[in-house]
Write an enzyme that holds these catalytic residues in place. Structure first.
Site, short mmCIF file in Angstrom:
data_model
loop_
_atom_site.label_atom_id
_atom_site.label_comp_id
_atom_site.label_asym_id
_atom_site.label_seq_id
_atom_site.Cartn_x
_atom_site.Cartn_y
_atom_site.Cartn_z
N ASP A 112 -23.60 36.47 -30.28
CA ASP A 112 -22.74 37.46 -29.64
C ASP A 112 -23.27 38.89 -29.73
OD1 ASP A 112 -22.35 37.53 -32.37
OD2 ASP A 112 -20.19 37.79 -32.26
N GLU A 144 -26.04 38.12 -46.74
CA GLU A 144 -27.32 38.82 -46.56
C GLU A 144 -27.88 39.26 -47.91
OE1 GLU A 144 -24.41 39.76 -45.22
OE2 GLU A 144 -24.60 40.10 -43.05
#
Ligand SMILES: *[C@@H]1O[C@H](CO)[C@@H](O)[C@H](O)[C@H]1NC(C)=O
Ligand SMILES: *[C@@H]1O[C@H](CO)[C@@H](O)[C@H](O)[C@H]1NC(C)=O
Length: 354
Positions: free
Chosen positions: A197, A280
């Site tokens: 996206d 992350e």
């Protein structure tokens, strides 16, 4: 991806004599803030805690042009960015392994189509589409076969124990499947986690291809700060600017870094944790990166070439009415392409986010 709204309001103290005003950073929730997560007082994280080390040695000189190293009018011209026919493969150009986690929803095919058409402008791409779903989505597989790119389709499901959690670690199982594929099949080049996206300027792919360790670059439309980026001074990463620092050593966005494949292969322990908000950071820590491993791209992180964009959520389509006006027409076929919702009746929102 930063989440949660942290607006410290007024704290009255000492019978109202003294008012302490804390203003935190209002963060746009793409994911919810993990429970008990630390709220940020500052969007800055310094890199002083990271060990400095000698830069990685330069790889053998590539046969094709290196990234541009200074900003000039010519450097920024879009005309020569390497647009090509879909699936083009140029000998000597390091491959890019693009791992895209996805999941069934009304917007899935449009998002994948849009991103595929970005990747069609980039040579030497292997697009690893990793779907979190109980069953493969036939439309996705058809599209991957039709689009002309070199594609790999993987399917996994989030482990059951995480599916039960309120705050689900979305997209981790499918990213890990992509990593696994790379470890088994790739020998060189660079990989990148690219959600379906986001919006990408193809120049970022052109630059990340030459990553020797870990490269980083700004991602726009992340939190109320509008960007998540390394802080770069005199060509070196000296810290991070992000709306949700929390206790993260590497407050970076999933779309904000690329990693050399050999660098990954030399770190078999590297993995991504099933920990909402810390995916992350956990991955970076597991890679054991040092400040000197971080290569700032996008002209010393002065350009925003990746953005979080969000497509409005759509509900399942209303079934096509069956009558003499529709039967025996194209609608017999069109209706098979319409999103009918997840077969198990689960809500999209409970599923993996890319
Ligand atoms: C980044 O900054 C360094 C140090 O100022 C400079 O030498 C280098 O040319 C810059 N790189 C780019 C791509 O602008
Ligand atoms: C529903 O979910 C279960 C468990 O994941 C799966 O085994 C089954 O095939 C699914 N059924 C449908 C119709 O999707």
């Amino acid at each position: 991806m930063r989440r949660g709204v942290t607006l410290w309001t007024l704290v009255a103290w000492g019978g109202g004599v003294l008012l302490l005003v804390f203003i935190g950073f209002s963060v746009h929730p793409k994911k919810e803030l993990p429970v008990n997560s630390e709220e940020s007082h500052t969007p800055l994280r310094s890199l002083q805690t990271l060990k400095m080390a000698l830069p990685l040695s330069q790889n053998a000189s590539p046969e094709v042009a290196q990234p541009i190293t200074s900003v000039g009018k010519d450097a920024l011209a879009l005309k020569d960015v390497g647009r090509c026919t879909p699936g083009a493969w140029i000998e000597g150009l390091p491959p890019l392994y693009i791992v895209t986690p996805t999941y069934p929803r009304a917007e899935q095919l449009p998002e994948l189509t849009r991103f595929a058409q970005t990747l069609m402008n980039v040579p030497n791409v292997v697009w690893i589409v990793s779907e979190d779903s109980a069953e493969p989505t036939p439309e996705v597989i058809d599209y991957l076969n039709e689009c002309g790119l070199k594609t790999v389709y993987l399917r996994v499901q989030m482990p059951a124990k995480y599916q039960k959690e309120k705050n689900k670690p979305r997209g981790v199982a499918n990213r890990l499947a992509g990593l696994n594929w790379i470890r088994t099949n790739a020998k060189n080049g660079v990989f990148y986690f690219a959600d379906d996206d986001n919006t990408y300027d193809i120049r970022i792919f052109q630059q990340m291809r030459w990553t020797r360790g870990v490269s980083m670059f700004p991602v726009g439309l992340v939190t109320s700060l509008g960007v998540s980026t390394p802080i770069v001074k005199e060509g070196k990463v000296v810290g991070f600017y992000d709306g949700w620092i929390a206790k993260r050593k590497f407050p970076v966005d999933m779309a904000g870094f690329a990693v050399n494949v050999q660098y990954l292969l030399h770190r078999p322990q590297a993995t991504m944790p099933f920990k909402v908000g810390y995916e992350e950071d956990g991955f970076m820590k597991s890679l054991g990166i040092k400040a000197s491993d971080i290569e700032p791209l996008a002209f010393n992180c002065t350009k925003i070439w990746v953005w979080h964009t969000q497509t409005k959520k759509n509900n399942p389509a209303t079934p096509v009415v069956q009558n003499t006006a529709t039967k025996g027409t194209n609608l017999d076929i069109i209706k098979t392409h319409l999103w009918k919702g997840n077969k198990n009746g689960t809500d999209d929102k409970s599923k993996a986010k890319g």
